[in-house]
Design an enzyme around this catalytic site. Sequence first.
Site, mmCIF file in Angstrom:
data_model
loop_
_atom_site.group_PDB
_atom_site.id
_atom_site.type_symbol
_atom_site.label_atom_id
_atom_site.label_comp_id
_atom_site.label_asym_id
_atom_site.label_seq_id
_atom_site.Cartn_x
_atom_site.Cartn_y
_atom_site.Cartn_z
ATOM 1 N N ASP A 44 -12.255 -22.247 32.130
ATOM 2 C CA ASP A 44 -13.288 -21.357 32.660
ATOM 3 C C ASP A 44 -13.641 -21.719 34.107
ATOM 4 O OD1 ASP A 44 -15.883 -19.957 33.116
ATOM 5 O OD2 ASP A 44 -15.595 -19.430 31.019
ATOM 6 N N SER A 84 -18.371 -14.381 33.168
ATOM 7 C CA SER A 84 -17.447 -14.786 32.102
ATOM 8 C C SER A 84 -17.380 -13.763 30.981
ATOM 9 C CB SER A 84 -17.865 -16.135 31.521
ATOM 10 O OG SER A 84 -17.741 -17.133 32.490
ATOM 11 N N GLU A 257 -11.054 -23.259 25.056
ATOM 12 C CA GLU A 257 -11.686 -23.111 26.371
ATOM 13 C C GLU A 257 -12.057 -24.462 26.976
ATOM 14 O OE1 GLU A 257 -15.408 -20.873 28.644
ATOM 15 O OE2 GLU A 257 -15.717 -21.764 26.685
ATOM 16 N N HIS A 266 -19.945 -24.789 39.373
ATOM 17 C CA HIS A 266 -21.280 -24.278 39.718
ATOM 18 C C HIS A 266 -22.106 -25.369 40.410
ATOM 19 C CE1 HIS A 266 -21.594 -20.214 38.139
ATOM 20 N NE2 HIS A 266 -21.106 -20.580 36.964
#
Length: 537
Positions: A44, A84, A257, A266
């Site tokens: 991700d 996402s 994931e 982030h």
Amino acid sequence: MKRYATRVLASFLVLLLLCASFPLLPAYSKDYPVVKNVIFLIPDGMSLAGTTLARWYRGSSLAMDEMACGLVRTHSAVGPITDSAAAGTALAAGFKTNPGYVTVLPDGTPVASVLEAAKLAGKSTGLVVTCEIPHATPAVFSAHALSRKDYDTILKQQVYQGMDVVLGGGHAFMKPGARKDGEDLVEAVKALGYEYVTDPEELHKVEAGKVWGMFAPKALKPDFDRDPVREPSLAEMTAKAIEILSKNPKGFFLMVEGSQIDWAAHANDPVYLVSEILAFDEAVKVALDFAKKNKDTVVIVAADHGNGGVSIGDRATSGNYSKLPLSSFIEPLKRAKLTGVGLEEKLAPDRSNVIEAVSRYYGIADLSEEEIKAIKEAKPGKLSYVVGPMLSKRAHIGWTTNGHTGEDVVLYVYSPKGEKLTGVVDNTDIAKYIGKVLGLDLRKATQELFVPARMAFEALGAQVYWDDRNPASPVLVVSKEGVELSLPVNTNVAKLNGKTIHLNGLTVYYGTKTYVPQAAVDLFKAAWEKARASKAA
Ligand SMILES: [Zn+2]
């Protein structure tokens, strides 16, 4: 009438504008060789520079390197930078949608995911993550909601989705106190026949059957900070999932994931980023080793979007970049022993030990007065956002944003035979490709799983109404001549005159519209016809 015409014209113009702004590539109509299993691993928020940095940090090639074969466009239905949920909907079901939407189209219609279609085809299915299980990426494969924030709805659908293996975090969201409907979903998964496990030792003991592993109340710890006795690694969970799922002779679909690559980006925390990418790559290696031995498995790796605008080199290297040795970038990272998240736990409650803790665990021994002040003032849960940039500065790692970014991401595919997906593809092409190689019909799966309920039951002459004695958990009731079918929302449960049956799909509800699997309609029709025949006799 004139107003209607204006509105039609306006919608047409918007559509035209959208098509012009985001020209879609031709849909993938090629035929690919069919295999039994697909393992889809999603890092991700992994931008390419993060991958390069992780490779330098490790000092050798990554498992995913040999699979690189193209680029993936990541835009959502409304703009070039996706979230996402919209990106995941494209990867899971093959449709562009709005940010925040969980496998429903922009008009609110649910569509089948590849996981659901695989399940309909008799394959085993699983999810492995390091975030909480109702988070966006696992949600898009296993639930349908108008908001990714609606954890109550998403988690309940996941529990009743009928998956075989679910491993990650999030038991705090399963407890009655945390849920509007007051239900205990831990008890529910046990009643549904799952082995419910909470640590690596319990996980390793499971050899077959259905397993639901929740290793943390919310997300798991960053891999770099993880206690291996308390939490399994992504690779360990992937290995166990493959071991269990591969027992099905009809094959399996597994989504894995690397959830926190995104969170590290982030925060602009470079050591968190590389350690998460390397932990993800270990999981890719497990999947790839299995696929190479098994020879009937396609492995796909594709991020949902970029994040952070990470770069090797920053503003300070504008004039001397070619003179800097590798050590200028990597050594500051090597000195860190924890991520910014792990470091936060080492700070005293009054933050009196900032200098010592940051030097010992994060490898920075030359904090300025301003930096010490910023660390002392960092909000709880946000230390990574404060120390990440400090480490980045020392390692000349650049960042442009704390948000997602709109560039293409790398496509990685391993196929044991024949042609595979390559080139510059759209994120929706990946779901279509998975459908093709597993021999699934996604369109048919949507038709089978999401039938507009009121229309279908009223066509049979039945009465349809809501039992909302528990408003947080309404039940759709269908009745005709003494036959009654109850369908509790967000579950696959059907109660036919009080007898519980588990259907092959969920009852989902979006304020005005309710969808049920065709199996619910067939069940009611057969029961009513039987009752009528016995009355006539
Ligand atoms: Zn994402």
